[in-house]
Design a protein around this motif. Structure first.
Motif, PDB file in Angstrom:
ATOM      1  N   PHE A  75      12.380 101.397  -0.780  1.00  0.00           N
ATOM      2  CA  PHE A  75      12.870 102.820  -1.822  1.00  0.00           C
ATOM      3  C   PHE A  75      13.854 102.355  -2.139  1.00  0.00           C
ATOM      4  O   PHE A  75      15.238 101.293  -2.299  1.00  0.00           O
ATOM      5  N   PRO A  76      14.325 103.818  -3.945  1.00  0.00           N
ATOM      6  CA  PRO A  76      15.080 103.124  -4.267  1.00  0.00           C
ATOM      7  C   PRO A  76      16.618 103.947  -3.482  1.00  0.00           C
ATOM      8  O   PRO A  76      16.671 104.251  -2.140  1.00  0.00           O
ATOM      9  N   THR A  77      17.724 103.370  -3.588  1.00  0.00           N
ATOM     10  CA  THR A  77      19.064 103.582  -3.200  1.00  0.00           C
ATOM     11  C   THR A  77      19.814 105.091  -3.309  1.00  0.00           C
ATOM     12  O   THR A  77      19.574 105.881  -4.701  1.00  0.00           O
ATOM     13  N   GLU A  78      20.670 105.324  -2.454  1.00  0.00           N
ATOM     14  CA  GLU A  78      21.169 106.425  -3.096  1.00  0.00           C
ATOM     15  C   GLU A  78      21.937 106.770  -4.386  1.00  0.00           C
ATOM     16  O   GLU A  78      21.309 107.824  -5.187  1.00  0.00           O
ATOM     17  N   ALA A  79      22.212 105.439  -4.924  1.00  0.00           N
ATOM     18  CA  ALA A  79      23.236 105.275  -6.451  1.00  0.00           C
ATOM     19  C   ALA A  79      22.227 105.468  -7.582  1.00  0.00           C
ATOM     20  O   ALA A  79      21.644 106.610  -8.701  1.00  0.00           O
ATOM     21  N   GLN A  80      20.112 104.965  -7.209  1.00  0.00           N
ATOM     22  CA  GLN A  80      19.041 105.071  -7.742  1.00  0.00           C
ATOM     23  C   GLN A  80      18.426 106.448  -8.077  1.00  0.00           C
ATOM     24  O   GLN A  80      18.359 107.132  -8.393  1.00  0.00           O
ATOM     25  N   GLN A  81      18.960 107.006  -6.777  1.00  0.00           N
ATOM     26  CA  GLN A  81      18.494 108.426  -6.568  1.00  0.00           C
ATOM     27  C   GLN A  81      18.943 109.517  -7.757  1.00  0.00           C
ATOM     28  O   GLN A  81      18.399 110.450  -8.205  1.00  0.00           O
ATOM     29  N   SER A  82      20.070 109.175  -7.566  1.00  0.00           N
ATOM     30  CA  SER A  82      21.044 109.926  -7.944  1.00  0.00           C
ATOM     31  C   SER A  82      20.967 109.925  -9.798  1.00  0.00           C
ATOM     32  O   SER A  82      20.897 110.775  -9.830  1.00  0.00           O
ATOM     33  N   LYS A  83      20.847 109.383  -9.823  1.00  0.00           N
ATOM     34  CA  LYS A  83      20.931 108.238 -11.138  1.00  0.00           C
ATOM     35  C   LYS A  83      19.624 109.319 -12.071  1.00  0.00           C
ATOM     36  O   LYS A  83      19.474 109.547 -13.319  1.00  0.00           O
ATOM     37  N   ALA A  84      18.336 108.803 -11.295  1.00  0.00           N
ATOM     38  CA  ALA A  84      17.199 109.412 -11.507  1.00  0.00           C
ATOM     39  C   ALA A  84      17.159 111.293 -11.504  1.00  0.00           C
ATOM     40  O   ALA A  84      16.550 111.743 -12.867  1.00  0.00           O
ATOM     41  N   LYS A  85      17.413 111.528 -10.128  1.00  0.00           N
ATOM     42  CA  LYS A  85      17.711 112.821 -10.547  1.00  0.00           C
ATOM     43  C   LYS A  85      18.520 113.142 -11.980  1.00  0.00           C
ATOM     44  O   LYS A  85      18.244 114.028 -12.772  1.00  0.00           O
TER      45      LYS A  85
END
Length: 386
Positions: free
Chosen positions: A363-373
Motif C-alpha cells: 500500500f502507498p504511504t500517507e506521503a505518497q497518497q498525499s502527493k498522488a491526490k
C-alpha cells in the motif's frame, strides 16, 4: 489464493472521496446532554465504552438519542443494507442515511458546513486518504472500540481517530452480454472494440474507488506509488481513443447498459454479479494482473456528532464479529479477518466466495497518497477534457 488485506489502503492502507454538499445548515444545535450516563460521564468525550461506564451504558444512552446520522452508505455497497438493518434491530436506534451515493469529500464537507447542527453526520466511512485529511483538520473524535487492539498496526491511527474497516482490490467489471470479449487487464481497455464503454465509479479527485482506479492504471503503465502520473496519462489516452465514458458507473447505469465496463472495487463488482444475475445481466469480474491495487476504507466519528453515544455504539457494532462478517458477506475483506480466522469467528463460507487474488498486497504511504491526490487534483480535468 485469496489474500486478506492489511491497511493503508482508499472509497479507500489507504484511500478515497466531491461535489461540495451545498446543503445549507439550518438545524438546531444538538443536545449532547442526552448522551450523559447516570454518573455524569459524557459520550461526546468518551474514548472507549469503558470510559462511559461500559457497553450497557452506551446502549442505554444511544437508545435515548434514538437516531444515528449516517452519510454516503448505499445499501448495496459492501452489504451496508444488512449492517444498517442489523444495528437497528439489535439496538433499536434508527439509522438515517443521507445522500447514500456521496463521496468521501462530501462527507467531510457535511461535517464542516454543519458543525453544531443536529443534521450533521455522526459517523463517517471514508477512503483512508480522506480519513487522514479529516484527522489533520481536527474533525474526528478519538475512540477505541473493544476490538481496537486486533486491528493490525498500520491500519489505525495512533490516536484512534480512524481505523480501517473493510477493503478490496480494483477490478474490471464487464457485461458479458453486451461486450463480446470482456477485458481482464488495463492493457485490454485500450483496444478499439471498447469504444465508449469504460467507466469509473466517480471522479478520482473526490471518490476513493475512482482514485484507486487511476492508481491501479498507473501501476499497470510503469508508474508506482510515488508516481501516479502514468495513470493520468492512461486515462488521457483512453479518452483520446474514445473508450472512456464520463458517465459515472452505478448499479443503475450497469443495469441499463450505460457503463458496460466498470473499473471499481472487486466487492462492488462481485455484488453486481449477484444482484443483476436475475435481471439478465451477465456481469463478469476480473482483478487485473497488470495493475493490482488494493485499499481499505476507514471508520471515524465526527468530533461534534449530534448523537455521540449512537456514533460510538455503531462503531462497536461494526467491529464486532457480527458486523465484520456482514461486510464479508458483501465480498469486502474486513480488517479483522485474520484475527477472526484465528479466533474461529470468521464466516468461512463467505470468505470462500471472495474474488481470488494471488500475491501479497502493498500500500502507498500517507506521503505518497498525499502527493498522488495533489497530482490528480492538478491534472485530472485536463486528462479527460475535450
Amino acid at each position: 489464493m485469496t489474500v486478506p488485506l492489511p491497511r493503508t489502503a482508499v472509497r479507500g492502507g489507504a484511500l478515497a472521496a466531491v461535489a461540495v454538499l451545498a446543503l445549507s445548515a439550518c438545524g438546531a444545535a444538538p443536545d449532547t446532554g442526552t448522551a450523559a450516563a447516570a454518573d455524569g460521564k459524557n459520550a461526546a468525550t468518551a474514548a472507549s465504552a469503558a470510559d462511559f461506564g461500559g457497553l450497557d451504558a452506551l446502549v442505554k444512552a444511544a437508545r435515548k438519542e434514538g437516531t444515528l446520522n449516517a452519510i454516503a452508505l448505499p445499501r448495496d455497497w459492501a452489504n451496508y443494507g444488512a449492517l444498517i438493518d442489523g444495528f437497528e434491530k439489535k439496538y433499536g436506534v434508527k439509522v438515517a442515511v443521507e445522500n447514500p451515493d456521496a463521496a468521501s469529500q462530501d462527507e467531510i464537507n457535511a461535517v464542516t458546513s454543519r458543525k453544531g447542527q443536529d443534521r450533521a453526520p455522526d459517523v463517517l466511512d471514508l477512503g483512508s486518504s480522506f480519513a487522514l485529511s479529516a484527522a489533520q483538520q481536527g474533525l474526528l473524535a478519538p475512540y477505541k472500540v473493544a476490538s481496537y487492539a486486533s486491528v493490525p498496526e498500520g491500519q489505525k491511527d495512533a490516536q484512534a481517530r480512524w481505523y480501517n474497516d473493510y477493503g478490496g482490490y480494483i477490478s474490471i467489471g464487464c457485461d458479458a452480454k453486451r461486450v463480446k470479449v470482456c477485458p481482464t487487464t488495463f492493457a485490454d481497455l485500450l483496444k478499439p472494440q471498447y469504444k465508449g464503454q469504460v467507466a469509473l465509479n466517480g471522479n478520482p479527485t473526490k471518490s476513493g474507488s475512482a482514485f484507486g482506479g487511476v492508481y491501479a492504471a498507473s501501476l499497470a503503465s510503469g508508474g508506482s506509488f510515488d508516481d501516479i502520473q502514468p495513470g493520468l496519462d492512461f486515462f488521457a489516452k483512453l479518452k483520446k481513443n474514445g473508450n472512456y465514458t464520463p458517465v459515472e458507473s452505478t448499479p443503475a447505469t450497469v443495469e441499463k447498459g450505460e457503463t458496460p465496463i466498470s473499473i471499481d472495487w472487486d466487492y462492488l463488482n462481485a455484488g453486481y454479479a449477484d444482484e443483476f444475475g436475475s435481471k439478465g445481466v451477465d456481469w463478469k469480474v476480473a482483478v487485473p494482473r497488470d495493475g493490482q491495487f488494493s485499499q481499505y476504507y476507514s471508520q471515524a466519528i465526527n468530533k461534534d456528532a449530534p448523537h455521540p453515544a449512537a456514533a460510538r455504539l455503531w462503531q462497536e457494532y461494526l467491529y464486532s464479529a457480527e458486523g465484520q462478517n456482514l461486510w464479508l458477506k458483501g465480498y469486502a475483506r474486513p480488517v479483522l479477518m485474520t484475527a477472526m480466522e484465528k479466533a474461529g469467528t470468521l464466516d468461512k463460507t463467505a470468505a470462500a466466495k471472495l474474488p481470488e487474488v494471488s500475491g501479497t498486497p502493498s500500500f502507498p504511504t500517507e506521503a505518497q497518497q498525499s502527493k498522488a491526490k495533489t497530482v490528480l487534483g492538478q491534472g485530472w480535468a485536463k486528462a479527460v477534457s475535450g
